[in-house]
Structures are given as C-alpha cells and as structure tokens.
Motif scaffolding. Structure first.
Motif, PDB file in Angstrom:
ATOM      1  N   ALA A 145       0.918  -1.260  -0.040  1.00 49.78           N
ATOM      2  CA  ALA A 145       0.089   0.053  -0.156  1.00 49.78           C
ATOM      3  C   ALA A 145       0.749   1.183   0.039  1.00 49.78           C
ATOM      4  CB  ALA A 145      -1.187  -0.230   1.212  1.00 49.78           C
ATOM      5  N   GLN A 187      -7.163  -1.755  -1.447  1.00 53.47           N
ATOM      6  CA  GLN A 187      -6.749  -2.864  -2.289  1.00 53.47           C
ATOM      7  C   GLN A 187      -7.858  -3.472  -2.982  1.00 53.47           C
ATOM      8  OE1 GLN A 187      -5.073  -7.151  -1.289  1.00 53.47           O
ATOM      9  NE2 GLN A 187      -3.641  -5.779  -0.306  1.00 53.47           N
ATOM     10  N   PHE A 201      -7.516  -6.192  -5.993  1.00 54.88           N
ATOM     11  CA  PHE A 201      -7.330  -7.395  -6.420  1.00 54.88           C
ATOM     12  C   PHE A 201      -5.665  -7.533  -6.828  1.00 54.88           C
ATOM     13  CE2 PHE A 201      -7.880 -11.455  -9.269  1.00 54.88           C
ATOM     14  CZ  PHE A 201      -8.874 -11.925  -8.285  1.00 54.88           C
ATOM     15  N   THR A 202      -5.254  -8.874  -6.778  1.00 57.09           N
ATOM     16  CA  THR A 202      -3.789  -9.165  -7.242  1.00 57.09           C
ATOM     17  C   THR A 202      -3.784  -9.916  -8.442  1.00 57.09           C
ATOM     18  OG1 THR A 202      -3.054  -8.783  -4.998  1.00 57.09           O
ATOM     19  CG2 THR A 202      -1.586 -10.288  -6.498  1.00 57.09           C
ATOM     20  N   ILE A 213      -0.164  -6.076  -7.459  1.00 62.78           N
ATOM     21  CA  ILE A 213      -0.958  -5.744  -6.427  1.00 62.78           C
ATOM     22  C   ILE A 213      -1.765  -4.460  -7.036  1.00 62.78           C
ATOM     23  CG2 ILE A 213      -1.625  -5.503  -3.748  1.00 62.78           C
ATOM     24  CD1 ILE A 213       1.853  -7.022  -4.897  1.00 62.78           C
ATOM     25  N   ILE A 265     -12.224  -4.937   4.253  1.00 61.93           N
ATOM     26  CA  ILE A 265     -11.675  -6.196   3.616  1.00 61.93           C
ATOM     27  C   ILE A 265     -12.843  -6.339   2.391  1.00 61.93           C
ATOM     28  CG2 ILE A 265     -10.397  -7.102   5.297  1.00 61.93           C
ATOM     29  CD1 ILE A 265     -12.517  -8.906   5.793  1.00 61.93           C
TER      30      ILE A 265
END
Lengths: 219, 219
Positions: free
Chosen positions: B56, B76, B78-79, B94, B219
């Motif tokens: 981040a 965040q 998605f990776t 990321i 999350i």
C-alpha cells in the motif's frame, strides 16, 4: 531502462474452512521445514514461476501438496506484505480462502481441522489472515449460497439452516430463513425425495444451477 | 531447508477514479520508460523493498511520483499475476483503487483524466484491472458513502444525487435517493448554511463523522 530492484519473496497462503462437530473450523497443516518447523499453520508456500500459471494455481498446487486434495473453489482474499511478516525477508503473500466439505477432508492424512474460535498460536501473520478470512466469510455468507457448499449434494432445510448458523456464528429465525432462501431461488426441491428419520419425512433439496458458483460476485 | 526459487517481479498498479464533466473518469499517466514507453497507462511501478513498508505504501509512493499528489484513501482491489501480463517476465501486480476529488487532480501536471467508458487501448492487463475496479466501485457505491468523497467538503443534496448517478452510471429516483441517504445518516446538514443560486437557497450538507472512512468494510 528501469533499474533492477531486489524483488520480494512471493508466496500464497490459504484459509480453508470446514464445519466439524457443528463448529466453523480452519484446516491447518504442520510445517515440515523452517521457519516454524513442526508448528501448525495455514497451508502456504512459495510461487513457482516455472510451474504455476498464476497465483491461484500456485494455491491449488500448495493445497494438493500439503493437504492432499484438490480444492473445489478458491477465492482471493487479500494480499499481505512487508518486511516483518516472514523472517526470511520482505514478502508478499496472496491469500485465498475456500469452503471444504468435511467429507473431502477425510481423504487427507495430514490436515487438522480446528475451531476458528479456538486456534493455537499461529506463526507469521497467519492470525491476521484468519481474522480477515472469517470476517469475509461471515459477511458474504449472509447474502449468498456460500454455506451450502459445506454440505453434501442433497440436504434438508434443517441441515441448511444449521450450516448457515454455524458459518455465521449466530442464531437465525427458522421461518424467515426458510422464506428468504426459497425466495432467492438458490435451492430446489428434489421431486419425491425425502429423508426419513425419527420425525416426519423431510423434503430433500439441492443447490439450483443459478447458485452453482459459490462466490456470486467474482471480485 | 527450502530451495530458493526464482521470484516473480512484484509491482503495484492503481485505478484512480474522478468525475470530470459529469463522467466517471480514470487518471492515466504516460509511461516514461519501456515497455510501452509514451503510452497512456494506469500509474504503476515496482515495489522497492528498501523504501516501502508494504505494498500500500508502494502504491502511495508511485502515485506521488507519477501523478504528483498524495492519494487520500487507497483500497486494495485484487492481485493479478502470471507469465503473460508483463513482457518483462512472470509478475504479480497488487492493484489498488481510490476516488480522487477533481480539485486534487488540478495540482498534477502529468495526469490525464479520461472517461472510464471511452479509454484508449491500455497496455499490460490494465483493461482487466480497470474492468475489475469499475465493477467494484459500482457495487460498493450503491450501499455506501463512497461517491461523496468525490465532492468538496460541503455540497447540496442535488450535487450529491448527481455524483451518485455519475459514479453508478444509472439514473436514481431523486426522492427515494434523498430518503435513503438521510435514513443512513451518512450526511448531516450544516446549520443555517445554504447555497444561493438561480433557484431557492439549497441546504448545505457535509459527511457525518460515521461516514468519514470511504470504504466501510476494510476487506
């Protein structure tokens, strides 16, 4: 040209849920190598760029190798990173989670399923990964067919109600649960199939085809 | 001991949204280096393990360096990973997303804000990252205070209604929007403050303290 930087270590970790003795459990495996050799931990491992197509495939390989079965559905949870999370160095862990019917777990010689609410001390940042996964599971479970994937192919309304309660961790009014589930159309009755027990025969259901993806929204 | 494996390249990419001329836009920057030198792309770059505390913070550094401002809130997304997504090799990106008030963007000399619905061809797997980010933004916007973060500190109900419509990309009934927003308690009226225009004075609002995190669920 861009300079070349020393790259982080890249690994995957998996939070695999199941229900055992009516409790939401996590599947752990004892680590075979240092660091934390012999300690129970989330199944995880390094990405192997020669054999893994992507990190999801790396997670599948790790589960097969460390637990001994093919995971049915994996969803990406979150990516954890930094210098402190693993003693081997600055690392990135792409975490995945899945729901595993306990029948599948019985194939595994090495896995242990322990209640999510009473885990032993876990190494690395695994407690944080578990907390994230439990929160995600519970927030998704309330509006999806997710918990039904913990059941075998056919089930009664009572069994479905119980697995939702166990996953979410709270009591759910039975009548309104039944009404909501049927309204959403995620299960369908099997015509003329009933479970006969001590009480009157109970209608058997299965997941409707529209519910066959456990994670409605892919992202 | 575990064998040492060749590690993937690790980078961050950012999908930064803003509203320009009433359209949901993405902030792009022209790449200064190969591959795809000179091409408009999502702002991104490698993780630097010597200076970034985590991914981040890497994303914040990249935005500061490539766009020229401090991103207010990053989430965040998605990776993304695999051998094919970047010609430099097997890589992990990321991805993060954020909402940027257009006033902040005016500080940037290098960024371009282009409508999400009419982007030029993007390099790497950036079209996939954008699709993911737009879907996430729209699904979150409908039940959160998220779009309000695109506005300045105070706003009228009409301005708020318009920014929700622009973010979600559909018309919203004005009366039920007003009812729902006030019921959720995510905005509060500023006592005795009105915007005077061609019509009758309009009450000014601000975000209530309970709405001050743009991403309700972390999350």
């Amino acid at each position: 040209m861009e300079r070349t930087f020393r790259q982080p270590l890249v690994m995957v970790d998996t939070a695999l849920f199941t229900i055992r003795d009516e409790h939401l459990c996590l599947i752990l495996a004892r680590r075979q190598e240092p660091p934390f050799e012999g300690v129970l931990a989330l199944p995880g491992g390094f990405v192997h760029i020669e054999e893994d197509a992507d990190t999801a495939m790396a997670a599948r390989r790790v589960i097969r190798h460390k637990i001994g079965f093919d995971a049915p559905y994996l969803e990406q949870l979150f990516t954890f990173s930094g210098a402190a999370r693993d003693p081997r160095g600055w690392s990135v862990s792409i975490a995945y989670y899945a729901l595993i019917p306990s029948s599948l777990l019985d194939q595994s010689q090495v896995a242990e399923a322990l209640p999510a609410a009473a885990l032993p001390p876990l190494p690395f940042d695994h407690p944080q990964i578990v907390a994230h996964a439990v929160e995600r599971l519970r927030s998704k479970a309330t509006y999806s067919s997710l918990p039904a994937f913990l059941l075998p192919g056919t089930f009664t309304m009572n069994e479905l109600h119980r697995i939702y309660e166990q996953t979410i961790g709270t009591r759910l009014d039975k009548a309104s649960f039944r009404h909501k589930i049927l309204e959403q159309g995620i299960i369908e009755p099997l015509s003329d199939q009933f479970r006969v027990g001590a009480h009157r025969p109970a209608q058997l259901y299965r997941l409707a085809s529209k519910a066959l993806t456990p994670f409605e929204r892919k992202i």
